[in-house]
Motif scaffolding. Sequence first.
Motif, PDB file in Angstrom:
ATOM      1  N   TYR A  78       0.788  -1.379   0.057  1.00 60.02           N
ATOM      2  CA  TYR A  78      -0.099   0.283  -0.006  1.00 60.02           C
ATOM      3  C   TYR A  78       0.979   1.248   0.246  1.00 60.02           C
ATOM      4  CZ  TYR A  78      -3.674   3.547   1.617  1.00 60.02           C
ATOM      5  OH  TYR A  78      -4.336   4.489   1.865  1.00 60.02           O
ATOM      6  N   VAL A  86      -5.429   6.169   9.491  1.00 54.74           N
ATOM      7  CA  VAL A  86      -6.471   5.382  10.091  1.00 54.74           C
ATOM      8  C   VAL A  86      -6.045   5.172  11.688  1.00 54.74           C
ATOM      9  CG1 VAL A  86      -7.274   4.218   8.250  1.00 54.74           C
ATOM     10  CG2 VAL A  86      -5.406   3.223   9.547  1.00 54.74           C
ATOM     11  N   PRO A  87      -6.991   5.002  12.608  1.00 57.36           N
ATOM     12  CA  PRO A  87      -6.514   4.710  14.080  1.00 57.36           C
ATOM     13  C   PRO A  87      -6.033   3.495  14.064  1.00 57.36           C
ATOM     14  CG  PRO A  87      -8.957   4.745  13.650  1.00 57.36           C
ATOM     15  CD  PRO A  87      -8.464   5.190  12.268  1.00 57.36           C
ATOM     16  N   TYR A  88      -5.071   3.188  14.873  1.00 60.07           N
ATOM     17  CA  TYR A  88      -4.162   2.162  15.307  1.00 60.07           C
ATOM     18  C   TYR A  88      -5.200   1.121  16.190  1.00 60.07           C
ATOM     19  CZ  TYR A  88      -0.548  -1.091  16.846  1.00 60.07           C
ATOM     20  OH  TYR A  88       0.019  -2.170  17.162  1.00 60.07           O
ATOM     21  N   PRO A  89      -5.163  -0.235  16.036  1.00 58.83           N
ATOM     22  CA  PRO A  89      -4.487  -0.774  15.116  1.00 58.83           C
ATOM     23  C   PRO A  89      -5.309  -1.195  13.712  1.00 58.83           C
ATOM     24  CG  PRO A  89      -5.436  -2.346  16.575  1.00 58.83           C
ATOM     25  CD  PRO A  89      -5.895  -0.959  16.870  1.00 58.83           C
ATOM     26  N   ALA A  90      -6.213  -0.291  13.241  1.00 55.72           N
ATOM     27  CA  ALA A  90      -7.122  -0.456  12.156  1.00 55.72           C
ATOM     28  C   ALA A  90      -6.208  -0.680  10.948  1.00 55.72           C
ATOM     29  CB  ALA A  90      -8.074   0.662  11.667  1.00 55.72           C
ATOM     30  N   ASN A  91      -6.328  -1.660  10.128  1.00 57.03           N
ATOM     31  CA  ASN A  91      -5.600  -2.138   9.015  1.00 57.03           C
ATOM     32  C   ASN A  91      -6.524  -2.530   7.833  1.00 57.03           C
ATOM     33  OD1 ASN A  91      -3.486  -3.265   7.423  1.00 57.03           O
ATOM     34  ND2 ASN A  91      -2.424  -3.439   9.508  1.00 57.03           N
ATOM     35  N   PRO A  92      -6.774  -1.547   7.180  1.00 51.06           N
ATOM     36  CA  PRO A  92      -7.600  -1.670   5.833  1.00 51.06           C
ATOM     37  C   PRO A  92      -6.774  -2.765   4.923  1.00 51.06           C
ATOM     38  CG  PRO A  92      -7.750   0.659   6.410  1.00 51.06           C
ATOM     39  CD  PRO A  92      -6.784   0.052   7.309  1.00 51.06           C
ATOM     40  N   HIS A  94      -4.605  -5.265   5.338  1.00 50.95           N
ATOM     41  CA  HIS A  94      -4.757  -6.666   5.489  1.00 50.95           C
ATOM     42  C   HIS A  94      -6.152  -7.102   5.571  1.00 50.95           C
ATOM     43  CE1 HIS A  94      -0.619  -6.278   7.130  1.00 50.95           C
ATOM     44  NE2 HIS A  94      -0.357  -7.376   6.753  1.00 50.95           N
ATOM     45  N   PHE A 108       2.287  -4.885   3.283  1.00 49.10           N
ATOM     46  CA  PHE A 108       2.710  -3.818   4.240  1.00 49.10           C
ATOM     47  C   PHE A 108       2.519  -2.489   3.494  1.00 49.10           C
ATOM     48  CE2 PHE A 108       6.535  -5.541   1.710  1.00 49.10           C
ATOM     49  CZ  PHE A 108       6.849  -4.449   1.093  1.00 49.10           C
ATOM     50  N   THR A 109       2.804  -1.478   4.400  1.00 54.92           N
ATOM     51  CA  THR A 109       2.624   0.003   3.788  1.00 54.92           C
ATOM     52  C   THR A 109       4.058   0.551   3.473  1.00 54.92           C
ATOM     53  OG1 THR A 109       0.290   0.417   4.533  1.00 54.92           O
ATOM     54  CG2 THR A 109       1.733   2.296   4.480  1.00 54.92           C
TER      55      THR A 109
ATOM     56  N   MET B  45      -9.508  11.821  12.506  1.00 55.78           N
ATOM     57  CA  MET B  45      -9.293  10.439  12.109  1.00 55.78           C
ATOM     58  C   MET B  45     -10.096   9.500  12.903  1.00 55.78           C
ATOM     59  SD  MET B  45      -5.477   8.544  12.043  1.00 55.78           S
ATOM     60  CE  MET B  45      -5.383   8.498  13.791  1.00 55.78           C
ATOM     61  N   TYR B  49     -14.730   6.038  12.759  1.00 54.29           N
ATOM     62  CA  TYR B  49     -14.373   4.788  13.648  1.00 54.29           C
ATOM     63  C   TYR B  49     -15.309   4.913  14.855  1.00 54.29           C
ATOM     64  CZ  TYR B  49     -10.888   3.666   9.983  1.00 54.29           C
ATOM     65  OH  TYR B  49     -10.348   3.549   8.987  1.00 54.29           O
ATOM     66  N   CYS B 120       5.365   0.036   7.657  1.00 54.82           N
ATOM     67  CA  CYS B 120       4.361  -0.129   8.686  1.00 54.82           C
ATOM     68  C   CYS B 120       3.146  -0.774   8.238  1.00 54.82           C
ATOM     69  CB  CYS B 120       3.911   1.396   9.170  1.00 54.82           C
ATOM     70  SG  CYS B 120       3.199   2.390   7.873  1.00 54.82           S
ATOM     71  N   GLN B 122       2.322  -3.484   9.460  1.00 53.50           N
ATOM     72  CA  GLN B 122       2.586  -4.885   9.486  1.00 53.50           C
ATOM     73  C   GLN B 122       2.748  -5.586  10.834  1.00 53.50           C
ATOM     74  OE1 GLN B 122       5.949  -6.213   7.146  1.00 53.50           O
ATOM     75  NE2 GLN B 122       4.898  -7.835   6.286  1.00 53.50           N
ATOM     76  N   TYR B 158      -6.318   7.748  21.941  1.00 55.01           N
ATOM     77  CA  TYR B 158      -7.806   7.611  21.591  1.00 55.01           C
ATOM     78  C   TYR B 158      -7.886   6.089  21.856  1.00 55.01           C
ATOM     79  CZ  TYR B 158      -5.335   6.196  17.319  1.00 55.01           C
ATOM     80  OH  TYR B 158      -4.418   5.611  16.364  1.00 55.01           O
ATOM     81  N   ALA B 161      -8.478   0.835  17.874  1.00 50.93           N
ATOM     82  CA  ALA B 161      -9.408   0.349  17.370  1.00 50.93           C
ATOM     83  C   ALA B 161      -9.619  -1.177  16.974  1.00 50.93           C
ATOM     84  CB  ALA B 161      -9.169   0.966  15.698  1.00 50.93           C
TER      85      ALA B 161
END
Lengths: 310, 293
Positions: A78, A86-92, A94, A108-109, B45, B49, B120, B122, B158, B161
């Motif tokens: 990506y 995006v807020p951690y650990p959202a992972n579009p 994966h 990976f990004t 951000m 969500y 990142c 990952q 925050y 997620a």
Amino acid sequence: MTALTAVASYLPAGRVPIEELAGRLGLSDRQVRVFRRFHGLSEVCRDHDGTLFDLLAAAVGELDELRGREHLVKYVLYARGMPVAVPYPANPLHELCRKLGLAHAVAFTVTHHACATGLLAVDIAGRLLASDGVPGALALVIAGEKTFTRDAELVPDTSIFGEGAAACLVSADGASDRLLSYVTRLRGDFDGRLVEDPGLAVRFAKEYPGSLAEVILAAVQRAGLALDEISLIVPHNVNAVSWRRLCRMIGYPVDRVLLDNVAVTGHCFAADAFLNYRLAADRGLLNPGDRYLMVAAGLGATFSAMVFEH
Amino acid sequence: MFNAGPADLTAPERPLRVTRAVRRVFDGRSDTALDPELRIFLSDMVRPYGLALREDLLTAGVGHSYGEMAAPLIAEATSADEPVDVLVLAFAMHDLRLGRATSVYLSNLCPGGPMAFAVCDQGSAAAFTALRLIREYSRSGACRRALLLVLEQSVLHYEPAGPAEIPARHAGVALLCDDAGGAALSGARQHADVAVGQVATLLAEDLGALTAGRTDVTLILGGGLAALADAGLAERVRIAPEGQPYTGVWWELAGALDHDDPGLTVFADHDPNLRYLCVSALDTVAARQEQPA
């Protein structure tokens, strides 16, 4: 030799005239007029109800060449312009891999080259595949972002971002769109927020054309070509006026820079070069054997150019 | 300026070597923690969500920036007469300078002004990927000397997620890679979609392949593999410190390299959420044997 095996683009149906964004972005009537008349921006893509996952999935959904070849995809990269989106650990990323049957791939990004990150991702994908040496193996590079905050909507006095996305299949030894050279210049001395630092903004605007010209000419030279052998520049969509200035500087006809998307998509982060490649291919602007440039620059700052042979 | 043609893999491969390792825990906070823009960006951000901001942490002004953490690591790991060609920053949880192209900023601080980027999204696998990418740039002749930075900071302003371990401290590791001396990278394996139940078998297989019967092996297990500490995988086993889910294995590796003991060091980690198992090996003996007389 690294090659683009297939490129797909997705532009949401939603279009927003830049005048409608003026209030939220704090743009004066004069600034809007400058964006429209001088910078060549008219409207930008917006996928109002869609998530980042939806945007990226739509781009991959346009990549017909992926169907039935999922098992050949070893890497999914990506290319993200915004360092954090995006807020951690959202992972579009994966999430997308799982949905597409690509959970077996290493995903990976890559980021920090801002809107030039797409070119970086192609270079990295090609190196990974070449090192593996697995016949037929592919990497999927995806790009595209949401305009979720002001910094992801506007580059002051320069550009307005849009929500378009792209997906590319990269191979290590493809026959079409072979990568001949990649040059990138990092200028960490441009670190900072342009909106907070007018001096930085002025310095960046002043040095931008020369820095981009430098990587363009170096990439052409590295490919063993002369600039007049470049049939087309596939640009990033920052605006039209900067390309006119740049073309005057390097002596390249601006009518061979594909700027048509600037007015209708806005600056779609790291996806621009791929969106414009798709437009060029669909219009028949690339003939077999043509050598063309993909060029992008990003805040922070990064200036990048790649030469391909179609 | 990074200037490359297509990857050239025709030259004989020389293994990448780690010649210097630096590790550090950071106290204090970044001034960015008090920047009003932080709240604006984070609010925008997390809104889609449905996550709540941590007002307590925003008010306290805590958290760190990777640019500020990396600067002293770079200063310690590099020297002015050793220009670096490529710098790769690996992280899992983001820092407080949300809009900064930090690796590009760091390029400006690093001798040689290297080509730089970040890896990142990952989890704990990102740093292994970054090391592998350094190897690929080195292998294709695009880079002689490279710097790997692995960083984590401990504050998330925050609600997370989803499930993820939040670091307990701000920590960073820098590995300087060169084409001579040090410890040679003798293996780098990444397996995707590995469930917890598959980890022990797969790790044992990789360990067998990478060590090939050698007895001078030290195995470093990241936090994601700590449960295998007593599984008899190797005679010498070191476990990454708790509270450093993303730098821990690299922290321990830096400590092992600092001792300069001859032998093969295998280091591995598993990310249970993203399901990556990564196993790499550094061989001090091989590196010494390959040095010119």
